[in-house]
Enzyme design. Structure first.
Site, short mmCIF file in Angstrom:
data_model
loop_
_atom_site.label_atom_id
_atom_site.label_comp_id
_atom_site.label_asym_id
_atom_site.label_seq_id
_atom_site.Cartn_x
_atom_site.Cartn_y
_atom_site.Cartn_z
N HIS A 120 0.59 -1.19 0.15
CA HIS A 120 -0.14 0.26 -0.42
C HIS A 120 0.66 1.45 0.09
CE1 HIS A 120 0.58 -0.35 4.36
NE2 HIS A 120 0.30 0.50 4.93
N HIS A 165 1.04 4.00 1.96
CA HIS A 165 1.89 4.68 3.35
C HIS A 165 3.25 4.40 3.41
CE1 HIS A 165 -2.09 4.53 5.43
NE2 HIS A 165 -1.86 5.47 4.79
N ASP A 204 5.97 4.70 5.04
CA ASP A 204 6.84 4.24 5.80
C ASP A 204 6.87 2.47 5.16
OD1 ASP A 204 3.84 3.68 6.84
OD2 ASP A 204 3.99 2.09 8.14
N HIS A 205 5.97 2.40 4.48
CA HIS A 205 6.34 1.10 3.40
C HIS A 205 7.24 1.07 1.69
CE1 HIS A 205 3.19 -1.91 6.21
NE2 HIS A 205 3.09 0.09 6.08
N HIS A 213 -7.90 -0.24 6.10
CA HIS A 213 -6.31 0.33 6.65
C HIS A 213 -6.25 1.50 4.91
CE1 HIS A 213 -2.45 1.76 8.42
NE2 HIS A 213 -2.17 1.21 6.73
N ASP A 238 -0.12 -4.01 5.93
CA ASP A 238 -1.34 -2.96 7.41
C ASP A 238 -2.72 -3.15 7.56
OD1 ASP A 238 0.86 -1.71 8.34
OD2 ASP A 238 0.77 0.38 7.46
N HIS A 262 3.97 -4.21 10.72
CA HIS A 262 4.52 -3.85 11.73
C HIS A 262 4.45 -4.37 12.88
CE1 HIS A 262 4.38 0.26 10.67
NE2 HIS A 262 3.17 0.62 9.59
#
Ligand code: ZN
Ligand code: FE
Length: 253
Positions: free
Chosen positions: A56, A58, A60-61, A114, A131, A169
């Site tokens: 996805h 975001h 942080d990915h 998410h 996530d 995570h």
């Protein structure tokens, strides 16, 4: 399954996963929170990265994708539907597609909730969930509805018991504290809680986790069970409504 899968801690509490086939020497990574730990892990093992799989959009990915692509020349795979929010893709996939990852047929499934456009990659024995379904938890509903996330969780619930869940995570200790507020008397959860404390004391990842254990302990997956419905005062309500209530409680936990 013959593949080797390595859990790589990145940033503060993210994971990337290296997937490697020892015969063909093919190597893939799922999500790129940052490039450095992935490059270091590849170098340590003398593996050459072919493919980057994204779950996805975001940051942080995906933050390390451009650097990792530049250094390794790997092909970037992501959702056609979400291409406007992802780094430049070399291979666009759609829900229902089957793709080859390290010589293993891998299914692309929808994992909305998410985010809308979140996908998961399913191999025999391994699910890369980003996530969506997480160890003892599930992702926050930033874009989708509770109904969407519940449909996603039901999709994972249909996988074989021994499927390993590779989620994005290390949130498991906090998730365990919360899970005990829903089911304080769940003995499998109590046992898992203790194991999580031990693992985290030595910074050992709690990811991946087996789907069978999630079934026994993850309060979100357990929304359909009468004892869980009773625990949140929602006997007779729909599974999706009970899931939504548990998600709401976690948001203010
Ligand atoms: Zn995310
Ligand atoms: Fe994330």
């Amino acid at each position: 399954m013959k593949l080797q899968i390595v859990t790589l801690p990145c940033l503060a509490d993210n994971y990337a996963f290296l997937i490697h086939h020892p015969d063909t020497q093919q190597t893939s990574v799922v999500d790129v929170p940052e490039a450095a730990p992935i490059l270091a892990a590849l170098k340590d093992r003398n593996w050459k990265l072919d493919t980057i799989l994204l779950t996805h959009h975001h940051d942080d990915h995906i933050a390390g994708v451009d650097e990792l692509r530049t250094v390794t020349n790997a092909q970037v795979v992501g959702s056609e539907r979400d291409k406007a929010r992802l780094p430049k893709l070399d291979i666009h996939v759609r829900v229902g597609d089957q793709i080859d990852v390290c010589s293993v047929t891998t299914e692309v499934i929808a994992a909305d909730g998410h985010t809308i456009g979140h996908i998961a990659y399913i191999m025999p024995g391994a699910a890369f969930t980003g996530d969506s379904l997480m160890a003892l938890g599930c992702g926050k509903l930033f874009e989708g509805s509770a109904d969407m996330m519940w449909e996603t969780l039901e999709r994972f619930a249909g996988l074989p018991d021994e499927t390993m869940i590779y989620s994005g995570h290390e949130y498991t200790a906090n998730n365990a504290d919360f899970a005990l507020t829903i089911e304080p008397g769940n003995t499998a959860l109590q046992k898992r809680y203790a194991e999580i404390q031990t693992a985290r004391a030595s910074k050992t990842p709690t990811v991946p986790s087996e789907l069978s254990l999630e079934r026994e302990t993850n309060p979100f997956l357990r929304a359909p069970l009468p004892e869980v419905k009773r625990a949140v005062g929602m006997e007779g309500e729909s599974d999706a409504a009970v899931f939504a209530e548990i998600r709401r409680r976690k948001d203010c936990f």
